[in-house]
Structures are given as structure tokens and as C-alpha cells.
Design an enzyme around this catalytic site. Structure first.
Site, mmCIF file in Angstrom:
data_model
loop_
_atom_site.group_PDB
_atom_site.id
_atom_site.type_symbol
_atom_site.label_atom_id
_atom_site.label_comp_id
_atom_site.label_asym_id
_atom_site.label_seq_id
_atom_site.Cartn_x
_atom_site.Cartn_y
_atom_site.Cartn_z
ATOM 1 N N ASN A 1 0.853 -1.193 0.000
ATOM 2 C CA ASN A 1 0.000 0.000 0.000
ATOM 3 C C ASN A 1 0.881 1.233 0.000
ATOM 4 O O ASN A 1 2.010 1.206 0.502
ATOM 5 C CB ASN A 1 -0.878 0.008 1.270
ATOM 6 N N HIS B 1 0.997 5.115 1.416
ATOM 7 C CA HIS B 1 0.339 5.926 2.443
ATOM 8 C C HIS B 1 0.998 7.307 2.464
ATOM 9 O O HIS B 1 2.221 7.410 2.450
ATOM 10 C CB HIS B 1 0.487 5.231 3.810
ATOM 11 N N SER C 1 5.029 6.755 2.148
ATOM 12 C CA SER C 1 5.664 5.458 2.417
ATOM 13 C C SER C 1 4.945 4.378 1.623
ATOM 14 O O SER C 1 3.717 4.416 1.490
ATOM 15 C CB SER C 1 5.506 5.075 3.901
ATOM 16 N N ASP D 1 -2.002 0.528 8.447
ATOM 17 C CA ASP D 1 -0.768 1.294 8.143
ATOM 18 C C ASP D 1 0.392 0.932 9.063
ATOM 19 O O ASP D 1 1.221 1.803 9.400
ATOM 20 C CB ASP D 1 -1.036 2.816 8.244
#
Ligand code: GRF
Length: 199
Positions: free
Chosen positions: A100, A102, A129, A138
Site C-alpha cells: 500500500n 500511504h 511510504s 498502516d
């Protein structure tokens, strides 16, 4: 790739994958119904699927996504602006295979509204990130970051634009490294198995 909205990171990854030296390709985009990202994928000739989440929070959409991803032989699932929290079941099935992006320098500013919070909390640096997705929001291992200095005249909107430009550079770079590392790890495994068989 899984997208819920605008799809600018998807677009950056599609662009990167066009380089003949690139070690990843995007084989499927799964979008929530009205995601703009779906049109971006269609224009690029990438197969798309729409998965509808319902209010009852059943496992159905994730089981459907899992099936579609496996059918296409997907090896890494990239989230880019995907607004749903994946269940422990899905994360477990794709352990260390879901990435992912972020918009913060994790572990700082997990969750939403990172640009506003960075300004309000007086952070001097901010950025983005790419991390591995785990059951916790996260919180998975960070694979790469890009940073910038927060300016006095940054508003949340300006900061979001500046960070987004970094995201478009970061995600292709990290995915490239991660895809290469998986290929190397798999080749090493095969070699080891062949040596064991010979012994
Ligand atoms: C990006 O800021 C990303 O960091 C966050 O959601 C946003 C998605 O933007 N997770 P886009 O859909 O890729 O344009």
C-alpha cells in the site's frame, strides 16, 4: 491493483510498466464501482473488474477479489487509494504480497487526513511510504519512503499535491525492487530444491 478513487498512482505504475526493463506488469485492476481509476485502466487496455462492497460487511467481495486475482496469476496486490480495510482472512491469504502507499512518513501519522495533521502538529518533514499490508492499519513493514520539508505557507491541499508527486516516483521504484526480490527468492528456492533432489 485495487483502487477506490482517482487512480493517479495506478497511472504512474501503468506508465512505469511500459518501460521494457520494468520487472512488473499490471494484469488486473479491481475497482469499487465509480472509481476513476477504472477508466484509466480501461484506456490502457488493462482488464478491470468491479467489486461492490455492501453495508453488511460480508466476506463476499473479498472472496470474489481473491478468486479474480488468483485466476489472473497475480503475485503482488498493490493498493492505491483503496478505501476498504482488508480482513485478516484476505491479508493471511496474501501474506507479504499486498503493498500500500500511504501519504505520511510511517510510523508517523497512520490513518486519515495526514497532510492537515502534519501541519497542525508542526512536523518539519512529511512525505509518503510504501509498506506491506498487515492486519493492523498502516502498520506493516515500510519498504521505501520519499520526504520533503514542510513549508510555512503549505496548506493541506498544497502539501497533498507536493506529496502526491513524490508518491508517483516512489511506488514504481519500490514495486520494481520488491518484484525483483521475489523473483530472486523464488529462483533461489528452485535451485535449492533441485540440489536437494540431486543429493
Ligand atoms: C494517495 O494519496 C495515497 O497515498 C492514498 O490515497 C491516495 C490515492 O490517490 N492511500 P490516487 O487514487 O492514487 O490518485
Amino acid at each position: 491493483m485495487l483502487v477506490s478513487g482517482r487512480g493517479s498512482n495506478l497511472e504512474a505504475l501503468i506508465g512505469a510498466a511500459q518501460d521494457p526493463q520494468c520487472s512488473f506488469s499490471i494484469v488486473l485492476v479491481i475497482a469499487e464501482s465509480n472509481a476513476q481509476g477504472r477508466c484509466i485502466a480501461e484506456r490502457a487496455g488493462i482488464p478491470t473488474e468491479v467489486v461492490a462492497y455492501d453495508k453488511r460487511r460480508t466476506e463476499k467481495p473479498e472472496r470474489e477479489m481473491d478468486r479474480l486475482l488468483r485466476e489472473q496469476g497475480v503475485e503482488i496486490v498493490c493498493l492505491a487509494g483503496f478505501k476498504r480495510l482488508l480482513s485478516p482472512w484476505f491479508v493471511g491469504r496474501w501474506r507479504r504480497r499486498v503493498l500500500n502507499i500511504h501519504p505520511s512518513l510511517l510510523p508517523k501519522l497512520r490513518g486519515l487526513e495526514t497532510h492537515r495533521r502534519a501541519i497542525e502538529e508542526g512536523h518539519r518533514q512529511h512525505g509518503c511510504s510504501v509498506h506491506i499490508v498487515t492486519e493492523e492499519l498502516d502498520a506493516g513493514e515500510v519498504l521505501g519512503q520519499e520526504k520533503l520539508d514542510v513549508r510555512e505557507d503549505d496548506s493541506p491541499e498544497i502539501l497533498a499535491r507536493r506529496v502526491l508527486a513524490l508518491e508517483h516516483r516512489l511506488y514504481p521504484r519500490v514495486l520494481e525492487d520488491y518484484a525483483r526480490s521475489l523473483v530472486c527468492a523464488e529462483a533461489a528456492c528452485r535451485e535449492e530444491a533441485a540440489q536437494d533432489a540431486e543429493a
